[in-house]
Design a protein around this motif. Sequence first.
Motif, PDB file in Angstrom:
ATOM      1  N   ASN A   1       0.834  -1.207   0.000  1.00  0.00           N
ATOM      2  CA  ASN A   1       0.000   0.000   0.000  1.00  0.00           C
ATOM      3  C   ASN A   1       0.865   1.252   0.000  1.00  0.00           C
ATOM      4  O   ASN A   1       1.931   1.291   0.615  1.00  0.00           O
ATOM      5  CB  ASN A   1      -0.920   0.027   1.221  1.00  0.00           C
ATOM      6  N   LYS A   2       0.351   2.265  -0.690  1.00  0.00           N
ATOM      7  CA  LYS A   2       1.025   3.555  -0.756  1.00  0.00           C
ATOM      8  C   LYS A   2       0.087   4.599  -0.178  1.00  0.00           C
ATOM      9  O   LYS A   2      -1.121   4.392  -0.098  1.00  0.00           O
ATOM     10  CB  LYS A   2       1.384   3.887  -2.201  1.00  0.00           C
ATOM     11  N   ILE A   3       0.631   5.712   0.211  1.00  0.00           N
ATOM     12  CA  ILE A   3      -0.183   6.799   0.746  1.00  0.00           C
ATOM     13  C   ILE A   3      -0.431   7.809  -0.361  1.00  0.00           C
ATOM     14  O   ILE A   3       0.511   8.304  -0.980  1.00  0.00           O
ATOM     15  CB  ILE A   3       0.500   7.461   1.947  1.00  0.00           C
ATOM     16  N   GLN A   4      -1.689   8.063  -0.611  1.00  0.00           N
ATOM     17  CA  GLN A   4      -2.131   9.031  -1.618  1.00  0.00           C
ATOM     18  C   GLN A   4      -1.396   8.828  -2.936  1.00  0.00           C
ATOM     19  O   GLN A   4      -1.408   7.743  -3.489  1.00  0.00           O
ATOM     20  CB  GLN A   4      -1.987  10.440  -1.066  1.00  0.00           C
ATOM     21  N   ASN A   5      -0.723   9.847  -3.459  1.00  0.00           N
ATOM     22  CA  ASN A   5      -0.075   9.760  -4.764  1.00  0.00           C
ATOM     23  C   ASN A   5       1.415   9.443  -4.675  1.00  0.00           C
ATOM     24  O   ASN A   5       2.143   9.621  -5.644  1.00  0.00           O
ATOM     25  CB  ASN A   5      -0.267  11.073  -5.530  1.00  0.00           C
ATOM     26  N   SER A   6       1.858   8.990  -3.541  1.00  0.00           N
ATOM     27  CA  SER A   6       3.278   8.693  -3.359  1.00  0.00           C
ATOM     28  C   SER A   6       3.712   7.512  -4.225  1.00  0.00           C
ATOM     29  O   SER A   6       2.937   6.588  -4.479  1.00  0.00           O
ATOM     30  CB  SER A   6       3.549   8.362  -1.889  1.00  0.00           C
ATOM     31  N   ASN A   7       4.959   7.527  -4.653  1.00  0.00           N
ATOM     32  CA  ASN A   7       5.533   6.396  -5.378  1.00  0.00           C
ATOM     33  C   ASN A   7       6.098   5.341  -4.431  1.00  0.00           C
ATOM     34  O   ASN A   7       6.515   4.280  -4.867  1.00  0.00           O
ATOM     35  CB  ASN A   7       6.667   6.875  -6.298  1.00  0.00           C
ATOM     36  N   TYR A   8       6.145   5.671  -3.160  1.00  0.00           N
ATOM     37  CA  TYR A   8       6.791   4.799  -2.190  1.00  0.00           C
ATOM     38  C   TYR A   8       5.787   4.001  -1.369  1.00  0.00           C
ATOM     39  O   TYR A   8       4.716   4.491  -1.021  1.00  0.00           O
ATOM     40  CB  TYR A   8       7.676   5.620  -1.245  1.00  0.00           C
ATOM     41  N   ILE A   9       6.170   2.787  -1.030  1.00  0.00           N
ATOM     42  CA  ILE A   9       5.360   1.944  -0.155  1.00  0.00           C
ATOM     43  C   ILE A   9       5.336   2.583   1.228  1.00  0.00           C
ATOM     44  O   ILE A   9       6.351   3.095   1.707  1.00  0.00           O
ATOM     45  CB  ILE A   9       5.925   0.512  -0.134  1.00  0.00           C
ATOM     46  N   SER A  10       4.190   2.534   1.860  1.00  0.00           N
ATOM     47  CA  SER A  10       4.011   3.201   3.156  1.00  0.00           C
ATOM     48  C   SER A  10       4.795   2.516   4.266  1.00  0.00           C
ATOM     49  O   SER A  10       5.133   1.331   4.177  1.00  0.00           O
ATOM     50  CB  SER A  10       2.525   3.212   3.530  1.00  0.00           C
ATOM     51  N   ASP A  11       5.054   3.267   5.319  1.00  0.00           N
ATOM     52  CA  ASP A  11       5.687   2.715   6.516  1.00  0.00           C
ATOM     53  C   ASP A  11       4.880   1.526   7.028  1.00  0.00           C
ATOM     54  O   ASP A  11       5.434   0.492   7.392  1.00  0.00           O
ATOM     55  CB  ASP A  11       5.742   3.747   7.643  1.00  0.00           C
ATOM     56  N   ASP A  12       3.562   1.707   7.064  1.00  0.00           N
ATOM     57  CA  ASP A  12       2.677   0.664   7.573  1.00  0.00           C
ATOM     58  C   ASP A  12       2.888  -0.643   6.815  1.00  0.00           C
ATOM     59  O   ASP A  12       3.034  -1.705   7.420  1.00  0.00           O
ATOM     60  CB  ASP A  12       1.222   1.124   7.476  1.00  0.00           C
ATOM     61  N   SER A  13       2.926  -0.581   5.488  1.00  0.00           N
ATOM     62  CA  SER A  13       3.134  -1.793   4.684  1.00  0.00           C
ATOM     63  C   SER A  13       4.521  -2.389   4.924  1.00  0.00           C
ATOM     64  O   SER A  13       4.672  -3.605   5.050  1.00  0.00           O
ATOM     65  CB  SER A  13       2.962  -1.492   3.197  1.00  0.00           C
ATOM     66  N   ALA A  14       5.533  -1.536   4.987  1.00  0.00           N
ATOM     67  CA  ALA A  14       6.904  -2.029   5.196  1.00  0.00           C
ATOM     68  C   ALA A  14       7.039  -2.743   6.540  1.00  0.00           C
ATOM     69  O   ALA A  14       7.655  -3.814   6.635  1.00  0.00           O
ATOM     70  CB  ALA A  14       7.893  -0.870   5.108  1.00  0.00           C
ATOM     71  N   PHE A  15       6.435  -2.177   7.571  1.00  0.00           N
ATOM     72  CA  PHE A  15       6.543  -2.802   8.883  1.00  0.00           C
ATOM     73  C   PHE A  15       5.666  -4.054   8.991  1.00  0.00           C
ATOM     74  O   PHE A  15       6.032  -5.013   9.674  1.00  0.00           O
ATOM     75  CB  PHE A  15       6.252  -1.786   9.988  1.00  0.00           C
ATOM     76  N   LYS A  16       4.531  -4.073   8.304  1.00  0.00           N
ATOM     77  CA  LYS A  16       3.726  -5.301   8.261  1.00  0.00           C
ATOM     78  C   LYS A  16       4.509  -6.415   7.580  1.00  0.00           C
ATOM     79  O   LYS A  16       4.447  -7.581   8.001  1.00  0.00           O
ATOM     80  CB  LYS A  16       2.402  -5.063   7.529  1.00  0.00           C
ATOM     81  N   GLU A  17       5.232  -6.078   6.525  1.00  0.00           N
ATOM     82  CA  GLU A  17       6.073  -7.057   5.831  1.00  0.00           C
ATOM     83  C   GLU A  17       7.132  -7.619   6.781  1.00  0.00           C
ATOM     84  O   GLU A  17       7.407  -8.814   6.816  1.00  0.00           O
ATOM     85  CB  GLU A  17       6.749  -6.399   4.620  1.00  0.00           C
ATOM     86  N   THR A  18       7.705  -6.747   7.585  1.00  0.00           N
ATOM     87  CA  THR A  18       8.718  -7.165   8.554  1.00  0.00           C
ATOM     88  C   THR A  18       8.111  -8.095   9.600  1.00  0.00           C
ATOM     89  O   THR A  18       8.689  -9.147   9.925  1.00  0.00           O
ATOM     90  CB  THR A  18       9.351  -5.934   9.229  1.00  0.00           C
ATOM     91  N   LEU A  19       6.946  -7.738  10.120  1.00  0.00           N
ATOM     92  CA  LEU A  19       6.291  -8.594  11.118  1.00  0.00           C
ATOM     93  C   LEU A  19       5.902  -9.941  10.526  1.00  0.00           C
ATOM     94  O   LEU A  19       5.930 -10.961  11.215  1.00  0.00           O
ATOM     95  CB  LEU A  19       5.070  -7.881  11.706  1.00  0.00           C
TER      96      LEU A  19
END
Length: 193
Positions: free
Chosen positions: A155-173
């Motif tokens: 998941n990304k936030i609004q029009n960002s090209n980057y994956i959100s912090d939330d998604s990155a940390f969920k991936e880590t967990l």
Amino acid sequence: MVKKYRTKATQINQNRTSKVGNQTIIYVLSESLSNPNRIPGVKLSQNPLSYLDQIKQGNTSGLMDSYGYGGGTANIEFEALTSLSMNNFAPSMSIPYLYLVPKLKKIPTVMDDFTTKNAIYPFTPTIYSRNRVFKKFGFQHFYNLDSKDKLAYTNKIQNSNYISDDSAFKETLKQVDRTKKGQFIQLTGKFYN
């Protein structure tokens, strides 16, 4: 300074029964996270990192002194994983991932005591040749936007090209939950909320 940290390490390790390779160690290298509480002269009405501070209080944790921020992540990542300072190289050694690591047969890393080693970089893996470097470092899986090891959370936030912090940390967990044995997980990225 050395005496201070040697004493601290002795105290921490005094009752430790497990080897480091039997624990879960997570490196989070973020180009955007900084602690405003540590900036002299800044006064805040509340602590924006209270949850992170709570996690740190209940676990072995610490601070890393970094010579850079907001870029140059590959060099800081190299230092964190190998314990080799960029100060020990000639100024012409601008990016070890590109100019040093490919020439080495083996390079010791902090991960050497771990059987399970995974890297997460929610971006393009070829930046700084991470795809080749991480293989040489011994990562079994390298979760990123282009690999066969697909990211589950993008998941990304609004029009960002980057994956959100939330998604990155969920991936880590998700990686944490994959094994009950010791493991090393590195999450590197350009996190933006």
